[in-house]
Design a protein around this motif. Structure first.
Motif, PDB file in Angstrom:
ATOM      1  N   GLY A  58       6.336 -13.345  34.550  1.00 47.11           N
ATOM      2  CA  GLY A  58       6.926 -13.245  33.148  1.00 47.11           C
ATOM      3  C   GLY A  58       8.246 -12.396  32.879  1.00 47.11           C
ATOM      4  O   GLY A  58       9.236 -12.680  32.297  1.00 47.11           O
ATOM      5  N   PHE A  59       8.094 -11.219  33.641  1.00 47.92           N
ATOM      6  CA  PHE A  59       9.333  -9.979  33.619  1.00 47.92           C
ATOM      7  C   PHE A  59      10.550 -10.757  34.098  1.00 47.92           C
ATOM      8  O   PHE A  59      11.699 -10.597  33.602  1.00 47.92           O
ATOM      9  CB  PHE A  59       8.941  -8.780  34.439  1.00 47.92           C
ATOM     10  N   ALA A  60      10.381 -11.694  35.049  1.00 46.29           N
ATOM     11  CA  ALA A  60      11.780 -12.435  35.866  1.00 46.29           C
ATOM     12  C   ALA A  60      12.280 -13.102  34.730  1.00 46.29           C
ATOM     13  O   ALA A  60      13.429 -13.199  34.461  1.00 46.29           O
ATOM     14  CB  ALA A  60      11.092 -13.083  36.762  1.00 46.29           C
ATOM     15  N   ALA A  61      11.486 -13.713  33.716  1.00 45.23           N
ATOM     16  CA  ALA A  61      11.883 -14.812  32.863  1.00 45.23           C
ATOM     17  C   ALA A  61      12.731 -13.583  31.640  1.00 45.23           C
ATOM     18  O   ALA A  61      13.837 -14.054  31.101  1.00 45.23           O
ATOM     19  CB  ALA A  61      10.906 -15.642  32.088  1.00 45.23           C
ATOM     20  N   MET A  62      11.942 -12.613  31.405  1.00 42.96           N
ATOM     21  CA  MET A  62      12.528 -11.855  30.181  1.00 42.96           C
ATOM     22  C   MET A  62      13.879 -11.002  30.787  1.00 42.96           C
ATOM     23  O   MET A  62      14.818 -10.769  29.987  1.00 42.96           O
ATOM     24  CB  MET A  62      11.517 -10.595  30.092  1.00 42.96           C
ATOM     25  N   ALA A  63      14.008 -10.724  32.219  1.00 40.49           N
ATOM     26  CA  ALA A  63      15.227 -10.308  32.681  1.00 40.49           C
ATOM     27  C   ALA A  63      16.549 -11.133  32.414  1.00 40.49           C
ATOM     28  O   ALA A  63      17.356 -10.702  32.184  1.00 40.49           O
ATOM     29  CB  ALA A  63      15.099 -10.221  34.115  1.00 40.49           C
ATOM     30  N   LYS A  64      16.245 -12.349  32.467  1.00 40.00           N
ATOM     31  CA  LYS A  64      17.410 -13.336  32.169  1.00 40.00           C
ATOM     32  C   LYS A  64      17.700 -13.504  30.647  1.00 40.00           C
ATOM     33  O   LYS A  64      18.862 -13.666  30.190  1.00 40.00           O
ATOM     34  CB  LYS A  64      16.747 -14.882  32.670  1.00 40.00           C
ATOM     35  N   LYS A  65      16.621 -12.977  29.821  1.00 38.61           N
ATOM     36  CA  LYS A  65      16.834 -13.058  28.459  1.00 38.61           C
ATOM     37  C   LYS A  65      17.383 -11.613  27.837  1.00 38.61           C
ATOM     38  O   LYS A  65      17.694 -11.728  26.788  1.00 38.61           O
ATOM     39  CB  LYS A  65      15.714 -13.471  27.625  1.00 38.61           C
ATOM     40  N   ALA A  66      17.341 -10.576  28.730  1.00 39.36           N
ATOM     41  CA  ALA A  66      17.669  -9.309  28.037  1.00 39.36           C
ATOM     42  C   ALA A  66      18.905  -9.112  27.288  1.00 39.36           C
ATOM     43  O   ALA A  66      19.853  -9.579  27.809  1.00 39.36           O
ATOM     44  CB  ALA A  66      17.460  -8.317  29.230  1.00 39.36           C
ATOM     45  N   PRO A  67      18.670  -8.857  26.191  1.00 39.79           N
ATOM     46  CA  PRO A  67      19.834  -8.408  25.275  1.00 39.79           C
ATOM     47  C   PRO A  67      21.133  -7.833  25.915  1.00 39.79           C
ATOM     48  O   PRO A  67      22.098  -7.623  25.341  1.00 39.79           O
ATOM     49  CB  PRO A  67      19.385  -8.171  23.942  1.00 39.79           C
TER      50      PRO A  67
END
Lengths: 309, 555
Positions: A58-67
């Motif tokens: 989940g965090f890996a996916a969030m890293a891609k989306k981080a603003p």
């Protein structure tokens, strides 16, 4: 106000790294696990390890989306840290003789479905969804389960490992709630519209269908271990309490959805929720193996109980 | 006739007879005056130098402090320094010296000899148009062949006697009363010149990453630019830290010999196919017999690279196309979707240097190779600890972490008018005029100076333009016997405002972190335009943009 300075947080994260090699996995105390505890603990640890691993993805996916770059870096570290927790938990299983040779324990079917969903769709989900679900998973499953574990297991090495894990998790939660609030700052109307649009996304519906029974399955596992489910609920309420501390946090529609859902989960009298979900859990058990996702994504194989490689 | 050739004729062709005559006159007229002054100065300078040095350096105590003079002092004998020497000589200026800190010429190409080292620009474009080589063995030559070319330049132009080796410059200061630069070296020598050319190269100092415990590692440590050819990698457990331009060349080679190779990646780069091939003998013969064919080849390469600017420098539909091509390259070479995810960049193509490789992705998938994308927590005695809690143990760690590119400082103190120090002025990011001159530092010429980098074309094309611009400046100093030739502050400021405005719209400034930018995101390295635009700007030396003070008069 849960607002934190992300740059300071990143520096803190960088300076708080630890490794499996920092713990003596052969230290005395492994025999403190009772014969009665052992089988239940084995199943419990396997689930816990998989949840950490799933959280990592989940965090890996969030890293891609981080603003912004700082948050991106923080999530990249959190991704690795969740993996470290999974590695440490696997090392505990190894210590307690719960691994069949070097084999990874099988995830339960609900977890398999969640893994499959994460692998396929998590990178396409907006940060709002992941940014709200992850703190809930962290608190309810990760944080709560760890606390229960320490209540029942006397092995000092376990306590040593979880002291470090909990330390990491407190930072994960701090950032999680900060992001929840950050996202509540936008225009409510736009947020609401986007939320509705996202909910209508069939990929998300699939995700909900995997997440919802997982919570109930974990509740059942906790009860099976002889722990009080009230404690799990108390932790889930923490999400509502901390996330809803500020107006910004409360304005985040995803916070509203997740916390309302949490309320339904903890209310055992809500049969309209629990009857179908419990049914889903049971049904998952009946999904024939051949219909389960056969392909295991490569990232799943990255866990290791060995401190060195 | 193409632009490039046109300009070559204007600026790079040997000086015609008339010009030579003028230079000869200048030489006879200007030199005695300069010499007289120099003789007068020598004794005082010597005394001063002695005094200064005795307080500054103890290692050089035993050395003599002879002040050596030349019209032009060139710092560095790599591509830039040697090119400068050749162009000066071709322009009739023969009184120059090259100071080289090492024992050999070649700069970056002398230092980077790691296995697989090669240039990313086709050799017919990555060479001087005024010193063509029809014999390049491949489309993209390896470092040894490029170094051979550089050494050949020294022979062909008889530069050996002009180069002073083991002269590591530690300080340069301008004496405005005399209009002389004084250059000190670590070896205790002092050089004086009417002009100084900074050709020390941006890629000359190896950079190690800021990782905790770097010195704790007990195994072998190697930097890509300081290779140890005696170290045997066969069967060893090897780490490569970094996945930039050097790493994608080293990894496929090391993968063949190392027992276990782990590649540590922080940010994946855009990788595109490398259209490399061996040049057939008939082709080399053709290039030699019919120089026009070689020139046509260079022109074709030049214009192909120019069009790439549209994809790499600015965000255009071609940028999307380039990204798509790179992703197709990735998809065709990497089967596993998680590994593809790990190797997919999340910034716009061009923002960082684009890499060319056909064998990097396949190498990563070999059985003995692992790609590690966890952040590095620290380096320990026996290996690298990643944030997933695992210690990866190694016999050798290879740092393919590039160079300390000076974006906000100078390699040694440079003092200009009124004691101003360039490193201090540049602490917030380097600024110059047309990348060559800096206001307040007269008679000083930079090669590869601020905002001179191409992202899409041969650096040597830009270099030629800088060399000829410097020649134009140096000739003004010598021809008109100028004490000071200093670009006007206002002109430099206007130039930089314009540059930064244009840079803001480029891919380099689109949000990624790269060696092009300072910590604060200031772009002090790249030129925001086509090579043709850069060359057009450099072809004109506008006298009004410079303040001139003759040796004998006032400003």
């Amino acid at each position: 106000m849960a607002n934190i300075d992300l740059d300071k947080m990143l520096a803190k994260v960088k300076s708080s790294q630890w490794a499996l090699a920092d713990i003596d996995w052969d230290a005395p105390g492994a025999d403190l696990i009772t014969a009665e505890q052992w089988p239940k603990l084995k199943a419990f640890m396997a689930d816990l390890m998989w949840i950490e691993h799933v959280g990592a993805r989940g965090f890996a996916a969030m890293a891609k989306k981080a603003p912004d770059d700082t948050l991106k870096q923080i999530y990249t570290y959190f991704h690795a840290e969740e993996q470290r927790h999974a590695n440490a938990e696997m090392a505990l299983m190894k210590r307690w003789g719960m691994l069949d040779g070097d084999e990874l324990p099988e995830p339960n079917k609900n977890l398999k479905l969640v893994i499959q969903w994460l692998d396929k769709y998590s990178d396409d989900m907006p940060l709002e969804v992941l940014g709200s679900v992850i703190p809930m998973l962290e608190i309810a499953l990760d944080g709560a389960l760890c606390t229960f574990l320490l209540d029942t297991v006397d092995d000092p090495v376990c306590h040593q490992a979880f002291a470090r894990i909990n330390d990491d998790e407190s930072r994960h939660l701090g950032v999680g709630f900060h992001v929840l609030e950050m996202q509540g700052r936008g225009d409510l109307y736009i947020k609401a519209l986007k939320t509705v649009a996202t909910v209508l996304d069939p990929r998300l519906i699939l995700g909900i269908a995997s997440y919802v029974p997982l919570l109930n399955r974990m509740r059942d596992n906790v009860v099976a271990m002889g722990l009080s489910e009230e404690k799990l609920y108390a932790c889930m309420k923490k999400f509502e309490r901390i996330g809803g501390r500020t107006a910004q946090g409360r304005r985040n529609p995803w916070y509203q959805i997740i916390s309302r859902h949490g309320r339904m989960v903890v209310n055992r009298d809500n049969r309209t929720y629990h009857a179908p979900v419990d049914l889903m859990v049971r049904l998952t058990d009946y999904i024939p193996e051949r219909l389960m996702p056969s392909r295991v994504p490569t990232w799943v194989k990255g866990i290791s109980y060995r401190p060195t490689a | 006739m193409s632009n490039e050739n046109q300009q070559n004729q204007d600026t790079t062709a040997p000086a015609p007879a008339a010009k030579k005559k003028k230079v000869a006159t200048r030489k006879t007229a200007a030199r005695p005056a300069a010499k007289k002054a120099a003789v007068k100065r020598k004794t005082t300078a010597r005394k001063k130098a002695t005094a200064a040095k005795s307080s500054r350096r103890s290692t050089a105590q035993s050395k003599r402090n002879v002040v050596k003079e030349a019209s032009v002092v060139i710092v560095g004998a790599g591509f830039a320094g040697l090119g400068m020497a050749i162009r000066l000589r071709q322009a009739g200026v023969d009184d120059f010296v090259l100071l080289e800190r090492a024992e050999k010429v070649g700069g970056t190409w002398r230092d980077n000899t790691y296995p697989g080292a090669a240039c990313d620009i086709p050799s017919h474009l990555y060479s001087y148009s005024f010193a063509p080589n029809p014999h390049w063995s491949r489309h993209f030559s390896g470092s040894d062949e490029i170094l051979g070319y550089i050494e050949h330049l020294v022979k062909q132009y008889g530069l050996r006697d002009k180069i002073h080796f083991q002269q590591d410059v530690t300080d340069a200061r301008f004496d405005e009363t005399k209009g002389q630069w004084r250059v000190d070296t670590r070896q205790g020598d002092v050089w004086q010149g009417r002009a100084v050319v900074m050709a020390q190269g941006p890629l000359s100092n190896a950079s190690f990453p800021d990782i905790e415990g770097l010195s704790d590692f007990k195994g072998k440590r190697l930097h890509s630019a300081r290779w140890d050819h005696d170290y045997d990698f066969s069967g060893k457990r090897v780490a490569v830290i970094g996945t930039g331009a050097s790493a994608v060349q080293i990894v496929p080679e090391l993968a063949k010999t190392a027992g276990i190779l782990k590649v540590f990646q922080r940010t994946p780069a855009w990788v595109i196919p490398r259209p490399d091939y061996a040049t057939p003998d008939w082709n080399k013969a053709l290039f030699e017999k019919l120089p026009l064919t070689r020139k046509a080849m260079r022109q074709a390469l030049y214009w192909t690279h120019e069009t790439m600017a549209l994809a790499v420098i600015w965000n255009s539909p071609l940028t999307r196309l380039a990204e798509r091509l790179s992703l197709i390259h990735l998809r065709s070479q990497v089967k596993d979707d998680w590994m593809r995810r790990q190797l997919t960049p999340d910034f716009r193509i061009g923002c960082k240097r684009v890499l060319l490789s056909n064998d990097y992705y396949p190498a990563l998938q070999r059985d003995n190779v692992d790609l590690i994308t966890w952040p590095i927590a620290r380096i320990a005695e026996n290996g690298v600890r990643t944030c997933d809690g695992i210690e990866h143990q190694f016999d050798c760690i290879v740092f393919a972490t590039g160079f300390d590119v000076p974006k906000s400082g100078t390699p040694f103190p440079i003092r200009g008018l009124n004691g101003r120090e360039l490193g201090e002025e540049w602490s917030g990011g380097a600024r110059a005029y047309k990348s060559v001159s800096v206001a307040g530092y007269p008679n000083l010429f930079f090669t590869f100076g601020p905002n001179s980098g191409p992202g899409h074309n041969s650096a040597l094309v830009y270099m030629e333009a800088q060399l000829d611009y410097a020649v134009a400046g140096i000739r003004r100093i010598l021809d008109h016997d100028l004490k000071i030739l200093d670009v006007r502050e206002s002109v430099q400021q206007r130039h930089n405002r314009h540059l930064q405005k244009r840079l803001a719209r480029t891919n380099w400034n689109s949000g990624c972190k790269s060696w092009y930018l300072t910590e604060d995101g200031y772009n002090a390295t790249m030129y925001p335009g086509f090579a043709s635009q850069y060359r057009r700007q450099m072809a004109r030396f506008v006298d009004q943009h410079y303040r001139r003070v003759p040796q004998t008069g006032n400003a």
